[in-house]
Scaffold this motif. Structure first.
Motif, mmCIF file in Angstrom:
data_model
loop_
_atom_site.group_PDB
_atom_site.id
_atom_site.type_symbol
_atom_site.label_atom_id
_atom_site.label_comp_id
_atom_site.label_asym_id
_atom_site.label_seq_id
_atom_site.Cartn_x
_atom_site.Cartn_y
_atom_site.Cartn_z
ATOM 1 N N LYS A 175 -5.642 -11.550 -7.942
ATOM 2 C CA LYS A 175 -6.483 -10.346 -7.838
ATOM 3 C C LYS A 175 -7.587 -10.395 -8.897
ATOM 4 O O LYS A 175 -8.768 -10.174 -8.595
ATOM 5 C CB LYS A 175 -5.617 -9.100 -8.022
ATOM 6 C CG LYS A 175 -6.411 -7.832 -7.873
ATOM 7 C CD LYS A 175 -5.557 -6.625 -8.013
ATOM 8 C CE LYS A 175 -6.468 -5.400 -8.044
ATOM 9 N NZ LYS A 175 -5.770 -4.228 -8.511
ATOM 10 N N GLU A 184 -9.509 -12.559 2.230
ATOM 11 C CA GLU A 184 -9.819 -11.586 3.272
ATOM 12 C C GLU A 184 -11.092 -11.992 4.031
ATOM 13 O O GLU A 184 -11.111 -12.033 5.253
ATOM 14 C CB GLU A 184 -9.984 -10.204 2.637
ATOM 15 C CG GLU A 184 -10.181 -9.134 3.666
ATOM 16 C CD GLU A 184 -9.726 -7.774 3.181
ATOM 17 O OE1 GLU A 184 -9.541 -7.600 1.957
ATOM 18 O OE2 GLU A 184 -9.577 -6.889 4.041
ATOM 19 N N GLU A 218 7.054 -12.007 5.893
ATOM 20 C CA GLU A 218 6.079 -11.861 4.804
ATOM 21 C C GLU A 218 6.332 -12.898 3.702
ATOM 22 O O GLU A 218 5.470 -13.123 2.856
ATOM 23 C CB GLU A 218 6.167 -10.444 4.219
ATOM 24 C CG GLU A 218 5.664 -9.389 5.195
ATOM 25 C CD GLU A 218 5.623 -7.993 4.588
ATOM 26 O OE1 GLU A 218 4.658 -7.259 4.893
ATOM 27 O OE2 GLU A 218 6.539 -7.624 3.830
ATOM 28 N N ASP A 280 -1.203 -10.212 3.341
ATOM 29 C CA ASP A 280 -1.052 -8.756 3.178
ATOM 30 C C ASP A 280 0.025 -8.465 2.136
ATOM 31 O O ASP A 280 -0.119 -7.575 1.301
ATOM 32 C CB ASP A 280 -0.640 -8.092 4.503
ATOM 33 C CG ASP A 280 -1.823 -7.999 5.447
ATOM 34 O OD1 ASP A 280 -2.961 -8.162 4.971
ATOM 35 O OD2 ASP A 280 -1.599 -7.791 6.652
ATOM 36 N N PHE A 281 1.093 -9.250 2.189
ATOM 37 C CA PHE A 281 2.186 -9.066 1.230
ATOM 38 C C PHE A 281 1.717 -9.416 -0.189
ATOM 39 O O PHE A 281 2.007 -8.700 -1.146
ATOM 40 C CB PHE A 281 3.371 -9.946 1.649
ATOM 41 C CG PHE A 281 4.555 -9.836 0.740
ATOM 42 C CD1 PHE A 281 5.289 -8.657 0.664
ATOM 43 C CD2 PHE A 281 4.944 -10.909 -0.058
ATOM 44 C CE1 PHE A 281 6.387 -8.554 -0.181
ATOM 45 C CE2 PHE A 281 6.038 -10.813 -0.905
ATOM 46 C CZ PHE A 281 6.760 -9.634 -0.963
ATOM 47 N N ARG A 283 -1.232 -9.209 -1.326
ATOM 48 C CA ARG A 283 -2.113 -8.116 -1.768
ATOM 49 C C ARG A 283 -1.273 -6.939 -2.280
ATOM 50 O O ARG A 283 -1.564 -6.356 -3.331
ATOM 51 C CB ARG A 283 -2.990 -7.677 -0.587
ATOM 52 C CG ARG A 283 -4.373 -7.305 -0.983
ATOM 53 C CD ARG A 283 -5.316 -7.224 0.191
ATOM 54 N NE ARG A 283 -5.779 -8.533 0.613
ATOM 55 C CZ ARG A 283 -5.664 -9.038 1.830
ATOM 56 N NH1 ARG A 283 -5.099 -8.339 2.794
ATOM 57 N NH2 ARG A 283 -6.118 -10.239 2.099
ATOM 58 N N ALA A 284 -0.207 -6.612 -1.565
ATOM 59 C CA ALA A 284 0.652 -5.491 -1.991
ATOM 60 C C ALA A 284 1.326 -5.839 -3.327
ATOM 61 O O ALA A 284 1.438 -4.982 -4.211
ATOM 62 C CB ALA A 284 1.697 -5.199 -0.917
ATOM 63 N N CYS A 285 1.755 -7.086 -3.477
ATOM 64 C CA CYS A 285 2.449 -7.488 -4.717
ATOM 65 C C CYS A 285 1.517 -7.407 -5.923
ATOM 66 O O CYS A 285 1.975 -7.160 -7.047
ATOM 67 C CB CYS A 285 2.985 -8.909 -4.595
ATOM 68 S SG CYS A 285 4.387 -9.014 -3.484
ATOM 69 N N GLU A 287 -0.384 -5.185 -6.650
ATOM 70 C CA GLU A 287 -0.450 -3.795 -7.133
ATOM 71 C C GLU A 287 0.857 -3.362 -7.810
ATOM 72 O O GLU A 287 0.956 -2.269 -8.316
ATOM 73 C CB GLU A 287 -0.760 -2.836 -5.976
ATOM 74 C CG GLU A 287 -2.057 -3.133 -5.232
ATOM 75 C CD GLU A 287 -3.258 -3.189 -6.171
ATOM 76 O OE1 GLU A 287 -3.304 -2.402 -7.126
ATOM 77 O OE2 GLU A 287 -4.142 -4.049 -5.931
ATOM 78 N N ARG A 288 1.896 -4.224 -7.721
ATOM 79 C CA ARG A 288 3.192 -3.857 -8.314
ATOM 80 C C ARG A 288 3.406 -4.661 -9.582
ATOM 81 O O ARG A 288 2.785 -5.689 -9.770
ATOM 82 C CB ARG A 288 4.335 -4.225 -7.376
ATOM 83 C CG ARG A 288 4.249 -3.598 -6.005
ATOM 84 C CD ARG A 288 5.479 -4.000 -5.177
ATOM 85 N NE ARG A 288 5.303 -3.546 -3.804
ATOM 86 C CZ ARG A 288 5.426 -4.324 -2.725
ATOM 87 N NH1 ARG A 288 5.748 -5.593 -2.848
ATOM 88 N NH2 ARG A 288 5.239 -3.825 -1.521
ATOM 89 N N GLN A 327 11.290 -7.127 -1.516
ATOM 90 C CA GLN A 327 10.313 -6.183 -0.937
ATOM 91 C C GLN A 327 9.745 -6.700 0.392
ATOM 92 O O GLN A 327 9.050 -5.980 1.093
ATOM 93 C CB GLN A 327 9.102 -5.994 -1.877
ATOM 94 C CG GLN A 327 9.435 -5.708 -3.317
ATOM 95 C CD GLN A 327 9.978 -4.314 -3.488
ATOM 96 O OE1 GLN A 327 9.624 -3.428 -2.717
ATOM 97 N NE2 GLN A 327 10.844 -4.126 -4.466
ATOM 98 N N ASN A 329 9.260 -7.965 4.173
ATOM 99 C CA ASN A 329 9.825 -7.698 5.496
ATOM 100 C C ASN A 329 10.056 -9.010 6.241
ATOM 101 O O ASN A 329 9.264 -9.956 6.119
ATOM 102 C CB ASN A 329 8.869 -6.809 6.305
ATOM 103 C CG ASN A 329 8.842 -5.411 5.724
ATOM 104 O OD1 ASN A 329 9.891 -4.845 5.383
ATOM 105 N ND2 ASN A 329 7.643 -4.863 5.559
#
Ligand code: UTP
Length: 421
Positions: A175, A184, A218, A280-281, A283-285, A287-288, A327, A329
């Motif tokens: 990131k 993206e 994911e 996508d996963f 990207r979510a990670c 933020e955590r 986390q 899926n």
């Protein structure tokens, strides 16, 4: 700093709660039809995704490689038996082979650390291993290091020693380097993740990619069956509805040798750290915040008494990528043959050494040769039963491709020993 100090003081690795543990399910090429899956269809799915440029490659190469004791980034360690190509060179050939197959260049992301960044960049610049427009070298973050009695370690100038934040630092580092937006923009859906230490890694596996996409996974991982109960490898367990990986040091000894009704180790799926991650996963990670682990390691520190840099036992904070797994899926475990795909260079002596890796590369190529031309091989082995040989990924990087490439050879090599294809 106070945050890390209190973290360190309160850190107690809690024994895992094993009450909901089950042996996780795992797919492999040979049992696809048993699960109602069509291998050709999966292969086509993966093939198309490569063709459409929906895959980018991600190498984590920010580790310090302390156990190997090599002076420089591990990616610059000479690993092949005859021409002594370094690991980064081998991977670049794998990617160039893929480029030739699909007629397109793939983006290659390499995570370095403070210590490995400069030398890695220079080596790529000098050797031109990969098209610069598709090569993205980015640095991971750092975390402070401590002495075993939990005091911050200091550099010569009085600043605090900071070390790479573990392979789990990759999400935030991607990131920070603005590479998530690159993925993206380029329409990349899958990151093919591998460690810098395994020259046997397959980067062209359309079937694995197809299975990953079909399952809408994911986070997919190639696993190898554990060889014996005490083998020091991270193991996957199904914990309720979540899949997780448990480090060998944290795995309850009472469960190590438990067998299932077929006499196989109940928890046998060992981690190769070869993953496919959905972007996508990822990207979510980013933020955590992943959990912190405290690792005991040899650390370079300035000794104010002798006024020299010394290696000393210390504590290092790290994030592990597999802490993201629960986390994810629809995660997928995919069994592969260890001898074909996994032989990392980790240690200077003992297991997973440069020597065992060289041996495993040669054995793999000999198996391919045996399948392609058993009579020729037999005659060659009579001349020299322990040949040194090397096959570039640009010639072939898996058995099926090797069989075809061998058939197309205008003439066979004169001798096997010292032969490079
Ligand atoms: P290892 O667990 O082998 O650790 O890393 P290491 O730091 O390289 O080696 P030792 O333990 O000091 O001997 C597995 C993979 O994760 C990468 C490594 O470069 C290797 O590809 N890694 C590890 C990172 O990219 N960053 C880190 O902070 C740690």
């Amino acid at each position: 700093m106070s945050h890390f100090l209190s973290l360190l003081h309160t850190y107690t690795p809690t024994p895992p709660n094993t009450s909901g543990w089950q042996s996780p399910s795992c797919l492999s090429e040979v049992d696809l039809s048993k699960h109602g899956l069509n291998p050709n269809r999966l292969h086509t799915l993966g093939d198309r995704s490569f063709q459409n440029g929906e895959v980018a490659f991600l190498t984590v190469a920010g580790g310090l490689g302390t156990r190997l004791g090599f002076d420089g980034p591990k990616g610059l360690f000479p690993v092949t038996p005859v021409t002594r190509k370094v690991l980064f060179h081998v991977f670049s050939e794998k990617l160039r082979a893929l480029q030739q197959r699909y007629g397109r260049t793939f983006h290659w992301l390499i995570m370095t650390g403070e210590e490995t960044d400069k030398a890695t960049r220079e080596a790529f610049r000098k050797n031109r291993w990969y098209d610069e427009a598709y090569l993205h070298i980015f640095k991971q973050g750092t975390l402070p290091a401590f002495s075993t009695d939990k005091q911050p370690l200091l550099n010569e100038d009085g600043s605090i020693v900071c070390l790479p934040d573990g392979h789990g630092g990759v999400f935030k580092a991607l990131k920070q380097a603005d590479l998530l937006s690159l993925l993206e923009t380029k329409g990349i859906q899958t990151l093919s993740y591998f460690q810098v230490d395994n020259p046997l890694v397959r980067l062209d596996d359309a079937l694995f990619l197809g299975a990953h996409l079909h399952q809408k996974s994911e986070f997919s991982t190639k696993v190898v069956a554990k060889t014996h109960p005490e083998e020091r490898v991270g193991l996957f367990v199904q914990d309720g509805d979540r899949l997780r990986l448990v480090e060998y040091s944290e795995f309850p000894p009472s469960l190590q040798a438990v067998r299932d009704k077929d006499g196989l180790l109940k928890y046998r799926w060992g981690n190769t750290a070869i993953h496919l991650l959905s972007t996508d996963f990822v990207r979510a990670c980013a933020e955590r915040t992943l959990p912190y682990h405290v690792c005991r390691k040899k650390i370079k520190v300035w000794d104010p008494i002798t006024k020299t840099v010394q290696m000393t036992e210390g504590l290092k904070l790290e994030h592990f990528i597999f802490d993201a797994l629960p986390q994810a899926n629809n995660p997928l475990l995919w069994e592969v043959a260890r001898e074909e795909e996994f032989s990392p260079v980790k240690n200077a002596t003992g297991s997973d050494t440069p020597e065992t890796c060289r041996r495993d590369q040669i054995r793999r190529w000999l198996r391919w040769l045996k399948a392609a031309d058993p009579m020729w091989l037999e005659a060659q082995l009579k001349e020299n039963p322990e040949p040194l040989l090397e096959i570039s990924p640009l010639f072939a990087d898996n058995k099926d491709d090797f069989l075809n490439a061998w058939k197309r050879l205008p003439e066979k090599p004169k001798t096997l020993h010292g032969c490079c294809l």
